[in-house]
Design a protein around this motif. Structure first.
Motif, PDB file in Angstrom:
ATOM      1  N   ALA A 147       0.854  -1.188   0.000  1.00 27.28           N
ATOM      2  CA  ALA A 147       0.000   0.000   0.000  1.00 27.28           C
ATOM      3  C   ALA A 147       0.888   1.235   0.000  1.00 27.28           C
ATOM      4  O   ALA A 147       2.017   1.206   0.507  1.00 27.28           O
ATOM      5  N   TYR A 148       0.369   2.319  -0.567  1.00 33.39           N
ATOM      6  CA  TYR A 148       1.154   3.541  -0.710  1.00 33.39           C
ATOM      7  C   TYR A 148       0.347   4.722  -0.177  1.00 33.39           C
ATOM      8  O   TYR A 148      -0.784   4.959  -0.604  1.00 33.39           O
ATOM      9  N   LEU A 149       0.940   5.448   0.761  1.00 34.88           N
ATOM     10  CA  LEU A 149       0.283   6.613   1.340  1.00 34.88           C
ATOM     11  C   LEU A 149       0.510   7.818   0.440  1.00 34.88           C
ATOM     12  O   LEU A 149       1.648   8.140   0.089  1.00 34.88           O
ATOM     13  N   VAL A 150      -0.586   8.477   0.042  1.00 40.15           N
ATOM     14  CA  VAL A 150      -0.506   9.629  -0.856  1.00 40.15           C
ATOM     15  C   VAL A 150      -1.348  10.767  -0.289  1.00 40.15           C
ATOM     16  O   VAL A 150      -2.105  10.591   0.674  1.00 40.15           O
ATOM     17  N   ASN A 151      -1.210  11.927  -0.891  1.00 41.26           N
ATOM     18  CA  ASN A 151      -2.023  13.078  -0.514  1.00 41.26           C
ATOM     19  C   ASN A 151      -2.794  13.551  -1.734  1.00 41.26           C
ATOM     20  O   ASN A 151      -2.211  13.753  -2.805  1.00 41.26           O
ATOM     21  N   LEU A 152      -4.108  13.691  -1.577  1.00 41.94           N
ATOM     22  CA  LEU A 152      -4.973  14.144  -2.663  1.00 41.94           C
ATOM     23  C   LEU A 152      -5.184  15.646  -2.539  1.00 41.94           C
ATOM     24  O   LEU A 152      -5.588  16.137  -1.483  1.00 41.94           O
ATOM     25  N   THR A 153      -4.912  16.358  -3.610  1.00 42.89           N
ATOM     26  CA  THR A 153      -5.020  17.817  -3.572  1.00 42.89           C
ATOM     27  C   THR A 153      -6.443  18.278  -3.312  1.00 42.89           C
ATOM     28  O   THR A 153      -6.685  19.157  -2.483  1.00 42.89           O
ATOM     29  N   ARG A 154      -7.415  17.657  -4.012  1.00 37.44           N
ATOM     30  CA  ARG A 154      -8.816  18.076  -3.882  1.00 37.44           C
ATOM     31  C   ARG A 154      -9.722  16.855  -3.881  1.00 37.44           C
ATOM     32  O   ARG A 154      -9.580  15.982  -4.727  1.00 37.44           O
ATOM     33  N   VAL A 155     -10.646  16.821  -2.941  1.00 36.15           N
ATOM     34  CA  VAL A 155     -11.679  15.785  -2.907  1.00 36.15           C
ATOM     35  C   VAL A 155     -13.024  16.491  -2.805  1.00 36.15           C
ATOM     36  O   VAL A 155     -13.243  17.309  -1.909  1.00 36.15           O
ATOM     37  N   ARG A 156     -13.917  16.148  -3.721  1.00 37.20           N
ATOM     38  CA  ARG A 156     -15.204  16.836  -3.793  1.00 37.20           C
ATOM     39  C   ARG A 156     -16.347  15.834  -3.706  1.00 37.20           C
ATOM     40  O   ARG A 156     -16.339  14.800  -4.373  1.00 37.20           O
ATOM     41  N   VAL A 157     -17.326  16.136  -2.866  1.00 37.68           N
ATOM     42  CA  VAL A 157     -18.572  15.377  -2.799  1.00 37.68           C
ATOM     43  C   VAL A 157     -19.704  16.390  -2.858  1.00 37.68           C
ATOM     44  O   VAL A 157     -19.778  17.290  -2.011  1.00 37.68           O
ATOM     45  N   GLY A 158     -20.585  16.258  -3.856  1.00 35.75           N
ATOM     46  CA  GLY A 158     -21.617  17.270  -4.046  1.00 35.75           C
ATOM     47  C   GLY A 158     -20.967  18.613  -4.336  1.00 35.75           C
ATOM     48  O   GLY A 158     -20.106  18.732  -5.199  1.00 35.75           O
ATOM     49  N   GLU A 159     -21.348  19.628  -3.576  1.00 35.46           N
ATOM     50  CA  GLU A 159     -20.766  20.960  -3.737  1.00 35.46           C
ATOM     51  C   GLU A 159     -19.716  21.250  -2.675  1.00 35.46           C
ATOM     52  O   GLU A 159     -19.271  22.385  -2.528  1.00 35.46           O
ATOM     53  N   VAL A 160     -19.323  20.233  -1.916  1.00 30.20           N
ATOM     54  CA  VAL A 160     -18.352  20.418  -0.840  1.00 30.20           C
ATOM     55  C   VAL A 160     -16.993  19.916  -1.303  1.00 30.20           C
ATOM     56  O   VAL A 160     -16.856  18.763  -1.726  1.00 30.20           O
ATOM     57  N   GLU A 161     -15.998  20.766  -1.219  1.00 28.26           N
ATOM     58  CA  GLU A 161     -14.649  20.395  -1.629  1.00 28.26           C
ATOM     59  C   GLU A 161     -13.694  20.553  -0.452  1.00 28.26           C
ATOM     60  O   GLU A 161     -13.726  21.562   0.260  1.00 28.26           O
ATOM     61  N   VAL A 162     -12.849  19.533  -0.256  1.00 33.08           N
ATOM     62  CA  VAL A 162     -11.877  19.508   0.828  1.00 33.08           C
ATOM     63  C   VAL A 162     -10.492  19.360   0.210  1.00 33.08           C
ATOM     64  O   VAL A 162     -10.318  18.646  -0.781  1.00 33.08           O
ATOM     65  N   TYR A 163      -9.510  20.020   0.808  1.00 33.75           N
ATOM     66  CA  TYR A 163      -8.168  20.038   0.245  1.00 33.75           C
ATOM     67  C   TYR A 163      -7.182  19.251   1.112  1.00 33.75           C
ATOM     68  O   TYR A 163      -7.356  19.131   2.321  1.00 33.75           O
ATOM     69  N   ASN A 164      -6.138  18.724   0.441  1.00 34.84           N
ATOM     70  CA  ASN A 164      -5.043  18.023   1.119  1.00 34.84           C
ATOM     71  C   ASN A 164      -5.566  16.893   2.010  1.00 34.84           C
ATOM     72  O   ASN A 164      -5.488  16.944   3.235  1.00 34.84           O
ATOM     73  N   VAL A 165      -6.081  15.865   1.359  1.00 37.12           N
ATOM     74  CA  VAL A 165      -6.693  14.735   2.056  1.00 37.12           C
ATOM     75  C   VAL A 165      -5.799  13.506   1.884  1.00 37.12           C
ATOM     76  O   VAL A 165      -5.448  13.134   0.761  1.00 37.12           O
ATOM     77  N   ASP A 166      -5.427  12.873   2.994  1.00 36.56           N
ATOM     78  CA  ASP A 166      -4.609  11.664   2.921  1.00 36.56           C
ATOM     79  C   ASP A 166      -5.417  10.502   2.346  1.00 36.56           C
ATOM     80  O   ASP A 166      -6.626  10.387   2.577  1.00 36.56           O
ATOM     81  N   ALA A 167      -4.725   9.641   1.608  1.00 40.63           N
ATOM     82  CA  ALA A 167      -5.368   8.470   1.011  1.00 40.63           C
ATOM     83  C   ALA A 167      -4.348   7.351   0.915  1.00 40.63           C
ATOM     84  O   ALA A 167      -3.135   7.574   1.030  1.00 40.63           O
ATOM     85  N   VAL A 168      -4.844   6.145   0.706  1.00 36.72           N
ATOM     86  CA  VAL A 168      -3.966   4.998   0.522  1.00 36.72           C
ATOM     87  C   VAL A 168      -4.335   4.307  -0.784  1.00 36.72           C
ATOM     88  O   VAL A 168      -5.515   4.150  -1.103  1.00 36.72           O
ATOM     89  N   VAL A 169      -3.321   3.954  -1.555  1.00 39.44           N
ATOM     90  CA  VAL A 169      -3.496   3.206  -2.795  1.00 39.44           C
ATOM     91  C   VAL A 169      -2.984   1.795  -2.545  1.00 39.44           C
ATOM     92  O   VAL A 169      -1.821   1.606  -2.171  1.00 39.44           O
ATOM     93  N   VAL A 170      -3.864   0.807  -2.708  1.00 42.43           N
ATOM     94  CA  VAL A 170      -3.488  -0.579  -2.425  1.00 42.43           C
ATOM     95  C   VAL A 170      -3.172  -1.311  -3.724  1.00 42.43           C
ATOM     96  O   VAL A 170      -3.638  -0.931  -4.798  1.00 42.43           O
TER      97      VAL A 170
END
Length: 212
Positions: free
Chosen positions: A158-181
């Motif tokens: 698994a690889y730990l990464v950072n997502l610049t933008r994550v959007r659900v509906g009209e809500v956008e969040v920045y710098n979100v940690d994620a894992v790629v398996v």
């Protein structure tokens, strides 16, 4: 001088006009009508018609193009509710996700501007996705910090990464940690690296997220 009761009624009417609208696409009747959930109530709306301040411009392939408060947006069938504030500004604070027939919560969203489908997983530490989906989204997982994670098929890299933008509906969040398996996954898990930024409320078959 304007009568105080008339003035109060006028202010109330203006407040109602300026209030945020929540809308989602719940169903379609061919390409001519859509079932829209507007502020918690279902309405059948014909293409070109306006109901409760929501205009249905077009309908095709499970997607409805609507205008709310002067703001154009696309709604996906079964996606989360979109909140739009006064004067057409995106509300950006609230997400409403209806449960699927299996009891899971799926919602359309975007990662770094590219469309994805999320499955809400409150038990996941962070957003999780497979390599194939990460490649499609342009996520540079090979540069991420490597580790291992347990799956039904055993331990996989698994690889730990950072997502610049994550959007659900009209809500956008920045710098979100994620894992790629290192195994393909049917859906992207919407885990606590995103969810922890919201207070969560569940009412039977509806989940509501409010930005903290």
């Amino acid at each position: 001088m304007r009568h105080p009761l008339v003035a109060a009624a006028l202010l109330a009417a203006l407040a109602g006009t300026a209030a945020a609208q929540s809308v989602s696409l719940q169903g379609t009747l061919g390409d001519s009508k859509a079932v829209l959930m507007i502020n918690g109530a279902a309405h059948t709306v014909a293409v070109g018609a306006t109901v409760k301040g929501v205009t249905l411009q077009s309908l095709q392939g499970g997607q409805a193009n609507v205008v709310v408060g002067g703001k154009a947006m696309a709604l996906s069938l079964g996606g989360s509710q979109v909140s739009v504030g006064a004067a057409g500004n995106a509300g950006g604070n609230s997400i409403v996700i209806p449960a699927s027939t299996g009891g899971h919560f799926f919602t359309q969203g975007a990662i770094n501007g590219k469309t994805v489908r999320f499955m809400v997983d409150t038990g996941a530490t962070m957003i999780a996705m497979g390599r194939t989906e990460a490649d499609r989204l342009g996520v540079d997982w090979k540069s991420g910090r490597r580790g291992n994670t347990a799956t039904a098929g055993g331990n996989v890299p698994a690889y730990l990464v950072n997502l610049t933008r994550v959007r659900v509906g009209e809500v956008e969040v920045y710098n979100v940690d994620a894992v790629v398996v290192g195994a393909d996954m049917p859906d992207i898990l919407l885990g606590n690296s995103f969810l922890s930024r919201f207070s969560m409320h569940r009412d039977s078959d509806t989940m509501r997220l409010e930005r903290r």
